[in-house]
Enzyme design. Structure first.
Site, PDB file in Angstrom:
ATOM      1  N   GLY A   4       0.771  -1.235   0.000  1.00  0.00           N
ATOM      2  CA  GLY A   4       0.000   0.000   0.000  1.00  0.00           C
ATOM      3  C   GLY A   4       0.803   1.286   0.000  1.00  0.00           C
ATOM      4  O   GLY A   4       0.270   2.344   0.345  1.00  0.00           O
ATOM      5  N   ASN A  52       1.764   3.007  -2.563  1.00  0.00           N
ATOM      6  CA  ASN A  52       1.158   3.920  -3.530  1.00  0.00           C
ATOM      7  C   ASN A  52      -0.141   4.503  -2.986  1.00  0.00           C
ATOM      8  O   ASN A  52      -0.412   5.691  -3.150  1.00  0.00           O
ATOM      9  CB  ASN A  52       0.909   3.202  -4.858  1.00  0.00           C
ATOM     10  CG  ASN A  52       2.177   3.059  -5.667  1.00  0.00           C
ATOM     11  OD1 ASN A  52       2.663   4.035  -6.221  1.00  0.00           O
ATOM     12  ND2 ASN A  52       2.724   1.865  -5.709  1.00  0.00           N
ATOM     13  N   ASN A  95      -4.109   1.715 -14.112  1.00  0.00           N
ATOM     14  CA  ASN A  95      -3.235   0.786 -13.389  1.00  0.00           C
ATOM     15  C   ASN A  95      -1.802   1.271 -13.456  1.00  0.00           C
ATOM     16  O   ASN A  95      -1.413   1.931 -14.424  1.00  0.00           O
ATOM     17  CB  ASN A  95      -3.322  -0.613 -14.023  1.00  0.00           C
ATOM     18  CG  ASN A  95      -2.444  -1.624 -13.302  1.00  0.00           C
ATOM     19  OD1 ASN A  95      -2.413  -1.678 -12.080  1.00  0.00           O
ATOM     20  ND2 ASN A  95      -1.683  -2.396 -14.084  1.00  0.00           N
ATOM     21  N   HIS A 116       2.098  -0.211 -13.485  1.00  0.00           N
ATOM     22  CA  HIS A 116       2.874  -1.442 -13.675  1.00  0.00           C
ATOM     23  C   HIS A 116       4.354  -1.117 -13.508  1.00  0.00           C
ATOM     24  O   HIS A 116       4.831  -0.124 -14.068  1.00  0.00           O
ATOM     25  CB  HIS A 116       2.624  -2.025 -15.072  1.00  0.00           C
ATOM     26  CG  HIS A 116       3.304  -3.332 -15.282  1.00  0.00           C
ATOM     27  ND1 HIS A 116       2.819  -4.507 -14.767  1.00  0.00           N
ATOM     28  CD2 HIS A 116       4.440  -3.641 -15.940  1.00  0.00           C
ATOM     29  CE1 HIS A 116       3.636  -5.494 -15.089  1.00  0.00           C
ATOM     30  NE2 HIS A 116       4.636  -4.994 -15.798  1.00  0.00           N
TER      31      HIS A 116
HETATM   32  C1  GRF Z   1       3.889  -1.518  -7.288  1.00  0.00           C
HETATM   33  O1  GRF Z   1       5.207  -1.816  -7.589  1.00  0.00           O
HETATM   34  C2  GRF Z   1       3.092  -1.436  -8.554  1.00  0.00           C
HETATM   35  O2  GRF Z   1       3.825  -1.035  -9.692  1.00  0.00           O
HETATM   36  C3  GRF Z   1       2.637  -2.823  -8.739  1.00  0.00           C
HETATM   37  O3  GRF Z   1       2.386  -3.313  -7.453  1.00  0.00           O
HETATM   38  C4  GRF Z   1       3.219  -2.638  -6.520  1.00  0.00           C
HETATM   39  C5  GRF Z   1       2.352  -2.134  -5.406  1.00  0.00           C
HETATM   40  O4  GRF Z   1       3.101  -1.611  -4.361  1.00  0.00           O
HETATM   41  N1  GRF Z   1       1.491  -2.956  -9.614  1.00  0.00           N
HETATM   42  P1  GRF Z   1       2.329  -0.992  -3.084  1.00  0.00           P
HETATM   43  O5  GRF Z   1       1.352  -2.026  -2.592  1.00  0.00           O
HETATM   44  O6  GRF Z   1       1.654   0.254  -3.554  1.00  0.00           O
HETATM   45  O7  GRF Z   1       3.430  -0.711  -2.097  1.00  0.00           O
END
Ligand code: GRF
Length: 190
Positions: free
Chosen positions: A12, A14, A101, A103
């Site tokens: 989490g 992000n 999304n 990636h």
């Molecule tokens: C990130 O690296 C994103 O690019 C990928 O999943 C990861 C999520 O990280 N899709 P977090 O849960 O936000 O720390």
């Protein structure tokens, strides 16, 4: 007021970065966090940020009722931030150009089924790439195949380990994902 729903499955970081970024915005709100993993640390982050958490089962997720729930919440943008389930076609169709999304690679390379988290960075390392990066794209029923909205790159050196590559890429996400979400929302207002 633009209303966001953030879908998560893991740590989490992000989610936290985006939530903190929009804290001072009066016209952008995170309505809820949708999570499919009871062990996700993202749940703790959402609670600390006072954002309601909607735990979801596979059955829920594929239901028309869930789509109606999001529509009744007037969700303007769904942000997949480390969400590991493929979205059902009916959900994607119900929110055309309203689901994005992130990636952790420079799509179209290192995308698709099985390409998530460390698997991506291991593949980048194994290929001896001189750069990696992050991609933000619109979500379609085909995994990681939607139109690319933005990409950011970082140089790699042969000495970089898989963890170094992951960290360099993660720094990009922390820096640019909230800003790109803001740009997407501003365009929605036009
Ligand atoms: C990130 O690296 C994103 O690019 C990928 O999943 C990861 C999520 O990280 N899709 P977090 O849960 O936000 O720390």
């Amino acid at each position: 007021m633009k209303r966001l729903s953030i879908f998560v499955s893991g740590n989490g970081t992000n989610l936290q970065r985006i939530a903190e970024y929009f804290l001072e915005y009066w016209d952008i709100t995170i309505v809820n966090v949708v999570c499919n993993n009871p062990k996700a640390y993202a749940i703790e982050r959402a609670k600390k940020l006072d954002i309601p958490v909607r735990m979801i089962t596979k059955q829920d997720f594929n239901s028309e009722a869930f789509i109606k729930e999001l529509q009744d919440l007037d969700i303007d943008l769904i942000v997949l931030a480390g969400f590991l389930w493929k979205l059902p076609e009916n959900l994607v169709k119900a929110f055309p150009k309203k689901i994005v999304n992130i990636h952790p690679a420079l799509l179209p390379k290192y995308g698709g089924k099985g390409m998530w988290g460390h698997h991506v960075h291991e593949a980048v390392k194994a290929a001896g790439e001189t750069e990696t990066g992050m991609t933000i794209h619109w979500v379609t029923p085909v995994c990681d195949a939607g139109e690319i909205i933005a990409q950011y790159k970082v140089a790699l050196s042969p000495e970089d380990t898989v963890d170094d590559i992951a960290e360099k890429e993660h720094q990009l996400e922390m820096e640019y994902f909230p800003k790109e979400v803001e740009i997407i929302i501003e365009r929605m207002k036009e």
